[in-house]
Design a protein around this motif. Structure first.
Motif, mmCIF file in Angstrom:
data_model
loop_
_atom_site.group_PDB
_atom_site.id
_atom_site.type_symbol
_atom_site.label_atom_id
_atom_site.label_comp_id
_atom_site.label_asym_id
_atom_site.label_seq_id
_atom_site.Cartn_x
_atom_site.Cartn_y
_atom_site.Cartn_z
ATOM 1 N N GLN A 101 8.792 0.181 9.069
ATOM 2 C CA GLN A 101 7.812 -0.422 7.973
ATOM 3 C C GLN A 101 6.554 0.100 8.385
ATOM 4 O OE1 GLN A 101 9.395 -1.583 5.178
ATOM 5 N NE2 GLN A 101 11.275 -1.159 6.231
ATOM 6 N N ASP A 107 -2.803 -2.589 5.173
ATOM 7 C CA ASP A 107 -2.452 -3.400 4.046
ATOM 8 C C ASP A 107 -2.128 -4.834 4.704
ATOM 9 O OD1 ASP A 107 -3.013 -1.365 2.403
ATOM 10 O OD2 ASP A 107 -0.940 -0.610 2.159
ATOM 11 N N ASP A 108 -1.360 -5.064 5.417
ATOM 12 C CA ASP A 108 -1.135 -6.464 6.140
ATOM 13 C C ASP A 108 -2.182 -6.976 6.396
ATOM 14 O OD1 ASP A 108 1.817 -5.682 5.617
ATOM 15 O OD2 ASP A 108 2.150 -5.276 7.798
ATOM 16 N N TRP A 155 1.754 4.358 7.798
ATOM 17 C CA TRP A 155 0.474 4.152 7.399
ATOM 18 C C TRP A 155 0.334 4.505 5.971
ATOM 19 C CZ3 TRP A 155 -2.881 1.923 10.392
ATOM 20 C CH2 TRP A 155 -4.073 1.753 9.966
ATOM 21 N N TYR A 192 2.259 -7.695 11.981
ATOM 22 C CA TYR A 192 1.991 -6.635 11.106
ATOM 23 C C TYR A 192 3.247 -5.512 10.952
ATOM 24 C CZ TYR A 192 0.155 -4.186 15.060
ATOM 25 O OH TYR A 192 0.064 -3.632 16.344
ATOM 26 N N SER A 193 3.491 -4.665 9.937
ATOM 27 C CA SER A 193 4.510 -3.864 9.862
ATOM 28 C C SER A 193 4.758 -3.123 11.370
ATOM 29 C CB SER A 193 4.392 -3.028 8.725
ATOM 30 O OG SER A 193 4.265 -3.698 7.580
ATOM 31 N N ASN A 241 0.497 0.755 5.917
ATOM 32 C CA ASN A 241 1.405 -0.477 5.712
ATOM 33 C C ASN A 241 0.519 -1.519 6.878
ATOM 34 O OD1 ASN A 241 2.806 0.312 3.740
ATOM 35 N ND2 ASN A 241 4.762 0.257 4.832
#
Length: 176
Positions: free
Chosen positions: A14, A22-23, A17, A9-10, A19
């Protein structure tokens, strides 16, 4: 008897939050979409996370679009302001609701990075909403004890001999 997927994950720049969540949501959607092809039970998918990764697993359990069927949270950061988590990351204790999946929670009372209160507060929220959970708070052990295998710990690490039991206990809990 278990298939495992590792979420990359990010992180870093990147990791703003939401992200990371979402990953997770994209990965869970793909896993469930491919469940028949990959011979998985789409209704028996658990997430596991440790420390800051435990925050993401707790977020998946409490606020994701594609919630797991169970979550295993190891010495997890669950409230705001804890070390190792982004300041923009949400407080997952406050996000617990009736849709939160059952959780297996483990930690040590002497964790020097993620205070045991994280686990206690999360359990309190789960109890408030009647969400099934099991918890193991070991009397002493370091942060990041992983499976509790002493061969991967520094030589002078003081750790309860029962810490490795969380692995078998969590598998038994999943089976139940």
């Amino acid at each position: 008897g278990y298939q495992v997927f590792i979420l990359r994950y990010s992180l870093g720049e990147q990791a703003t939050w939401p992200n990371p969540l979402d990953d997770y949501d994209q990965a869970m959607a793909l896993i469930r979409e491919k469940a028949d092809e990959w011979n998985l039970y789409a209704n028996k998918i658990a997430v596991i996370g440790f420390s800051a990764g435990g925050h993401l697993a707790a977020s998946a359990a409490t606020m994701s679009k594609n919630r797991p069927n169970a979550a295993i949270l190891g010495y997890a950061v669950v409230n705001d302001g804890a070390k190792g988590c982004l300041v923009t990351a949400p407080n997952t204790v406050q996000a617990v609701d009736y849709s939160t999946c059952p959780c297996f929670i483990f930690s040590s009372r002497t964790d020097n990075l993620v205070p045991v209160e994280n686990a206690i507060e999360f359990m309190g929220a789960l109890a408030k909403y009647g969400i099934s959970f099991e918890s193991h708070i070991y009397s002493f052990g370091p942060h990041g004890f992983s499976t509790g295998d002493s061969s991967i710990q520094p030589k002078d690490t003081k750790m309860s001999a029962r810490i490795p039991n969380w692995v078998g206990d969590s598998i038994g809990w999943l089976k139940e």
